[in-house]
Structure formats: structure tokens, C-alpha cells
Design a protein around this motif. Structure first.
Motif, PDB file in Angstrom:
ATOM      1  N   UNK A  31       0.837  -1.199   0.000  1.00  0.00           N
ATOM      2  CA  UNK A  31       0.000   0.000   0.000  1.00  0.00           C
ATOM      3  C   UNK A  31       0.871   1.248   0.000  1.00  0.00           C
ATOM      4  N   UNK A  32       0.291   2.327  -0.476  1.00  0.00           N
ATOM      5  CA  UNK A  32       1.011   3.595  -0.520  1.00  0.00           C
ATOM      6  C   UNK A  32       1.049   4.233   0.855  1.00  0.00           C
ATOM      7  N   UNK A  33       2.141   4.913   1.154  1.00  0.00           N
ATOM      8  CA  UNK A  33       2.263   5.660   2.411  1.00  0.00           C
ATOM      9  C   UNK A  33       2.245   7.168   2.201  1.00  0.00           C
ATOM     10  N   UNK A  34       1.853   7.600   0.998  1.00  0.00           N
ATOM     11  CA  UNK A  34       1.867   9.044   0.710  1.00  0.00           C
ATOM     12  C   UNK A  34       0.823   9.769   1.554  1.00  0.00           C
ATOM     13  N   UNK A  35      -0.368   9.195   1.660  1.00  0.00           N
ATOM     14  CA  UNK A  35      -1.424   9.866   2.406  1.00  0.00           C
ATOM     15  C   UNK A  35      -1.110  10.026   3.880  1.00  0.00           C
ATOM     16  N   UNK A  36      -0.537   9.008   4.498  1.00  0.00           N
ATOM     17  CA  UNK A  36      -0.251   9.073   5.928  1.00  0.00           C
ATOM     18  C   UNK A  36       1.025   9.850   6.230  1.00  0.00           C
ATOM     19  N   UNK A  37       2.045   9.724   5.389  1.00  0.00           N
ATOM     20  CA  UNK A  37       3.326  10.381   5.657  1.00  0.00           C
ATOM     21  C   UNK A  37       3.318  11.850   5.271  1.00  0.00           C
ATOM     22  N   UNK A  38       2.443  12.256   4.375  1.00  0.00           N
ATOM     23  CA  UNK A  38       2.453  13.627   3.852  1.00  0.00           C
ATOM     24  C   UNK A  38       1.206  14.402   4.277  1.00  0.00           C
ATOM     25  N   UNK A  52       7.002  14.788  -0.910  1.00  0.00           N
ATOM     26  CA  UNK A  52       5.571  14.524  -0.834  1.00  0.00           C
ATOM     27  C   UNK A  52       4.846  15.009  -2.088  1.00  0.00           C
ATOM     28  N   UNK A  53       5.209  16.179  -2.575  1.00  0.00           N
ATOM     29  CA  UNK A  53       4.575  16.669  -3.793  1.00  0.00           C
ATOM     30  C   UNK A  53       4.884  15.752  -4.974  1.00  0.00           C
ATOM     31  N   UNK A  54       6.116  15.247  -5.037  1.00  0.00           N
ATOM     32  CA  UNK A  54       6.475  14.323  -6.113  1.00  0.00           C
ATOM     33  C   UNK A  54       5.724  13.000  -5.967  1.00  0.00           C
ATOM     34  N   UNK A  55       5.491  12.557  -4.725  1.00  0.00           N
ATOM     35  CA  UNK A  55       4.711  11.343  -4.525  1.00  0.00           C
ATOM     36  C   UNK A  55       3.290  11.492  -5.020  1.00  0.00           C
ATOM     37  N   UNK A  56       2.668  12.621  -4.725  1.00  0.00           N
ATOM     38  CA  UNK A  56       1.321  12.871  -5.248  1.00  0.00           C
ATOM     39  C   UNK A  56       1.335  12.944  -6.775  1.00  0.00           C
ATOM     40  N   UNK A  57       2.343  13.607  -7.329  1.00  0.00           N
ATOM     41  CA  UNK A  57       2.423  13.710  -8.786  1.00  0.00           C
ATOM     42  C   UNK A  57       2.642  12.338  -9.424  1.00  0.00           C
ATOM     43  N   UNK A  58       3.404  11.454  -8.761  1.00  0.00           N
ATOM     44  CA  UNK A  58       3.595  10.101  -9.295  1.00  0.00           C
ATOM     45  C   UNK A  58       2.284   9.319  -9.283  1.00  0.00           C
ATOM     46  N   UNK A  59       1.476   9.515  -8.273  1.00  0.00           N
ATOM     47  CA  UNK A  59       0.170   8.860  -8.251  1.00  0.00           C
ATOM     48  C   UNK A  59      -0.723   9.359  -9.380  1.00  0.00           C
ATOM     49  N   UNK A  60      -0.690  10.649  -9.633  1.00  0.00           N
ATOM     50  CA  UNK A  60      -1.478  11.203 -10.729  1.00  0.00           C
ATOM     51  C   UNK A  60      -0.990  10.650 -12.064  1.00  0.00           C
ATOM     52  N   UNK A  69      -0.495   0.152  -9.340  1.00  0.00           N
ATOM     53  CA  UNK A  69       0.627   0.052  -8.424  1.00  0.00           C
ATOM     54  C   UNK A  69       0.425   0.960  -7.230  1.00  0.00           C
ATOM     55  N   UNK A  70       1.448   1.123  -6.420  1.00  0.00           N
ATOM     56  CA  UNK A  70       1.400   1.977  -5.241  1.00  0.00           C
ATOM     57  C   UNK A  70       2.721   2.731  -5.120  1.00  0.00           C
ATOM     58  N   UNK A  71       2.659   3.892  -4.500  1.00  0.00           N
ATOM     59  CA  UNK A  71       3.802   4.800  -4.387  1.00  0.00           C
ATOM     60  C   UNK A  71       4.230   4.852  -2.933  1.00  0.00           C
ATOM     61  N   UNK A  72       5.527   4.774  -2.704  1.00  0.00           N
ATOM     62  CA  UNK A  72       6.103   4.940  -1.370  1.00  0.00           C
ATOM     63  C   UNK A  72       7.113   6.075  -1.413  1.00  0.00           C
ATOM     64  N   UNK A  73       7.163   6.843  -0.320  1.00  0.00           N
ATOM     65  CA  UNK A  73       8.076   7.981  -0.222  1.00  0.00           C
ATOM     66  C   UNK A  73       8.931   7.815   1.026  1.00  0.00           C
ATOM     67  N   UNK A  74      10.135   8.359   0.965  1.00  0.00           N
ATOM     68  CA  UNK A  74      11.069   8.288   2.090  1.00  0.00           C
ATOM     69  C   UNK A  74      10.809   9.454   3.039  1.00  0.00           C
ATOM     70  N   UNK A  75       9.627   9.452   3.644  1.00  0.00           N
ATOM     71  CA  UNK A  75       9.208  10.514   4.570  1.00  0.00           C
ATOM     72  C   UNK A  75       8.450   9.857   5.712  1.00  0.00           C
ATOM     73  N   UNK A  76       8.691  10.297   6.916  1.00  0.00           N
ATOM     74  CA  UNK A  76       7.929   9.829   8.060  1.00  0.00           C
ATOM     75  C   UNK A  76       8.379   8.468   8.554  1.00  0.00           C
ATOM     76  N   UNK A  77       7.577   7.945   9.473  1.00  0.00           N
ATOM     77  CA  UNK A  77       7.882   6.652  10.055  1.00  0.00           C
ATOM     78  C   UNK A  77       7.692   5.540   9.015  1.00  0.00           C
ATOM     79  N   UNK A  78       8.698   4.736   8.850  1.00  0.00           N
ATOM     80  CA  UNK A  78       8.635   3.636   7.905  1.00  0.00           C
ATOM     81  C   UNK A  78       8.964   4.010   6.485  1.00  0.00           C
ATOM     82  N   UNK A  79       9.206   5.309   6.195  1.00  0.00           N
ATOM     83  CA  UNK A  79       9.505   5.703   4.826  1.00  0.00           C
ATOM     84  C   UNK A  79      10.842   5.178   4.352  1.00  0.00           C
TER      85      UNK A  79
END
Length: 299
Positions: A31-38, A52-60, A69-79
Motif C-alpha cells: 500500500x502507498x504511504x503518501x497519504x499518511x506520511x504527507x 511529498x509533492x512528487x509522490x502525489x504527482x507520481x500517483x497522478x 501500483x502503489x507509491x512509497x516515499x522516504x518521509x515519516x515513520x517507515x519511509x
């Protein structure tokens, strides 16, 4: 040259399942962590907000290209755990590195690297991205995952709030910067176009202005003067400017003798004494006409 690293077990790579050619590496539970981490980017640094902005843009981008697919970002816990690239550290020590944005699809894995839009970012950014792509490709091969790893495509530009202020995030169209995302207070690579010189404005003649009435409304008739104004107008006096002047002139006017209140009894003189005084002042013994005129006028 791809970075060599030791083979990892399935427990280090997260949850794993069977793919078409063997194991499929799964990160963050698939699952994607963009919503929770950003969720709160205004508390983040400019770099993390750009990630975070790039993660949203990748989802778009995945949605528009109909890529599942799903997008993960290196932000927040578990990123960092979700985007770990074994042996891809930038200090050449063989330690693990972490890519900024990864899109995990069924057939391919796309990676984006986020750097500041200055000389350092444009020089070291492509090198770091190449190291992550090659390191992730070697890692998937060691795990038996037959997916290919590629640089991400160009994404939409945007803005994101951070504790450093509003940051602009953009991609460059040059092939050597594919998969790179740059950020800064100003988008210096794609500045806003300035409007060119337009045609000369057409000068229209201005209509003549009608004479303004004293009251401000030319259709309003002049109000009739007040009664005391009519009397003063007949006498040839000029109309006062305002109410205060008119009231002052009325207040200062001496009232005639017959309009004055009668004097108190203690101050009034007897008729005989007043007649005697008038006779004393008049040489002929008759009342003086001058005195009568003065009293009649109230002076």
C-alpha cells in the motif's frame, strides 16, 4: 558499474509473495504511504515537502497512464524502510541507501530522486539516481523478482507548503535529468512567461461632462428658501452659507422692547420718578424724543 551487495533474505525485504518469475518484493504491505506520511507538510523541511509533492504527482501520473501500483516515499515513520535500496549508499561504504520516491507496479519499478534546483542538485542528483536504479535492479534479481527498474517519467510541476515556506517542485525535459525532481523557492528552470508587447490601446474620446448642480443632482430642483431667508432676500441680504451661520445671526439679533420680558418689581421704577427724570433731562419739560427712540429700539 552496478553496486554489488550481499543477497538479502525475504524478511529484510518485507512481505513477499509469488510473482510470475519467482518472488515479488512487496514494501509497506503493498500500500502507498503518501497519504499518511504527507498529511502535514508545513511541519516538514523543504526537501521532504518536495518529496511529498512528487509522490502525489507520481500517483497522478500512474492514474493517467492506467498503471496499477502503489507509491512509497522516504518521509515519516517507515519511509526509509519502504524505500531502502541495499548497498546504494552514497559514501561508497556498501551501506543501504533510500530512494525518495518509488512507484511499484506489476511489471516495472520507477524511481525518482528529489534535489534542490541549484548546481549541486543538478550535478549530484543524476549520479544518485543512477546508483539507486542499478542497486534496486541488482537487489530484485537477487530476490528472484523479474521486474525491471527504470527512471521515472516527467511529472507535473506543483507547489507545497513547508516550514521553510512555499517550495516549487518541477521536472526538467532534458534526457540527462529524466527521473529527477528539483525544488526551490523559485522555479528558475521554467520561469513564468512574461507578457509580450501588445497592440497600442485604442483611445476613445471622453464624453463632455455635464455641469454639476450645486446640490449634486442636476435633476433636483432647488429647494425653496426658509421663511426667514425669504425675508432677508427681500432686504437684499446674501444667503448664509450654512445653518450654523444662520442660527448665530438669529441668536445675536436684539429683540424689540415689546418682546422683552418685564422687569422684576424690585428693579422697576415708579411712573412718577421716571416722568420726573425725563422732565429733568428735557429742557422744555416734555419727554425727549431721542430717549423714546432709544427705548423703542431697545438700545
Amino acid at each position: 558499474m552496478p553496486v554489488t551487495h550481499s543477497k538479502k533474505t525475504s524478511t529484510d525485504s518485507g512481505n513477499s509473495g509469488k510473482g510470475t518469475g519467482g518472488k515479488t518484493v512487496v514494501r509497506h504491505g503493498g500500500k502507498s504511504n503518501v497519504g499518511s506520511a504527507c498529511a502535514l507538510t508545513f511541519h516538514m523541511s523543504g526537501h521532504d515537502a518536495a518529496v511529498c509533492q512528487s509522490g502525489h504527482a507520481a500517483q497522478v501520473w500512474a492514474m493517467e497512464c492506467k498503471v496499477e501500483g502503489y507509491v512509497t516515499v522516504d518521509v515519516g515513520n517507515g519511509g526509509t524502510t519502504a524505500n531502502t535500496v541495499p548497498g546504494a549508499s552514497g559514501n561508497n561504504t556498501g551501506n543501504d541507501g533510500a530512494a525518495d520516491v518509488i512507484l511499484w507496479t506489476k511489471d516495472k519499478v520507477y524511481i525518482w530522486e528529489v534535489k534542490p534546483g541549484n548546481a549541486y542538485g543538478k550535478t549530484d542528483g543524476p549520479k544518485d539516481l543512477t546508483r539507486y536504479v542499478e542497486g534496486m535492479q541488482d537487489y530484485l534479481e537477487d530476490e528472484g523478482d523479474d521486474r525491471t527498474v527504470e527512471r521515472g517519467a516527467g511529472l507535473l510541476s506543483g507547489r507545497e507548503a513547508s516550514r521553510e515556506g512555499i517550495v516549487n517542485v518541477w521536472s526538467k525535459s532534458e534526457p540527462e535529468y529524466q527521473g529527477m525532481r528539483f525544488y526551490g523557492r523559485k522555479n528558475r528552470d521554467n520561469p513564468a512567461p512574461k507578457p509580450g508587447p501588445g497592440p497600442d490601446p485604442v483611445q476613445f474620446p471622453r464624453p463632455a461632462r455635464a455641469p454639476r448642480h450645486r446640490s449634486g443632482n442636476p435633476h433636483r430642483e432647488r429647494s425653496t428658501p426658509q421663511p426667514w431667508n425669504r425675508r432677508r432676500a427681500r432686504q437684499g441680504a446674501r444667503r448664509p452659507v450654512g445653518r450654523r451661520v444662520a442660527s448665530t445671526s438669529l441668536r445675536m439679533r436684539r429683540r424689540p422692547e415689546w418682546e422683552r420680558p418685564s422687569s422684576p418689581a424690585c428693579c422697576s421704577r415708579s411712573a412718577s420718578s421716571s416722568t420726573a427724570s425725563r422732565a429733568a433731562r428735557s429742557p422744555s419739560g416734555a419727554p425727549s424724543s431721542v430717549g423714546n427712540d432709544v427705548r423703542r429700539r431697545g438700545l
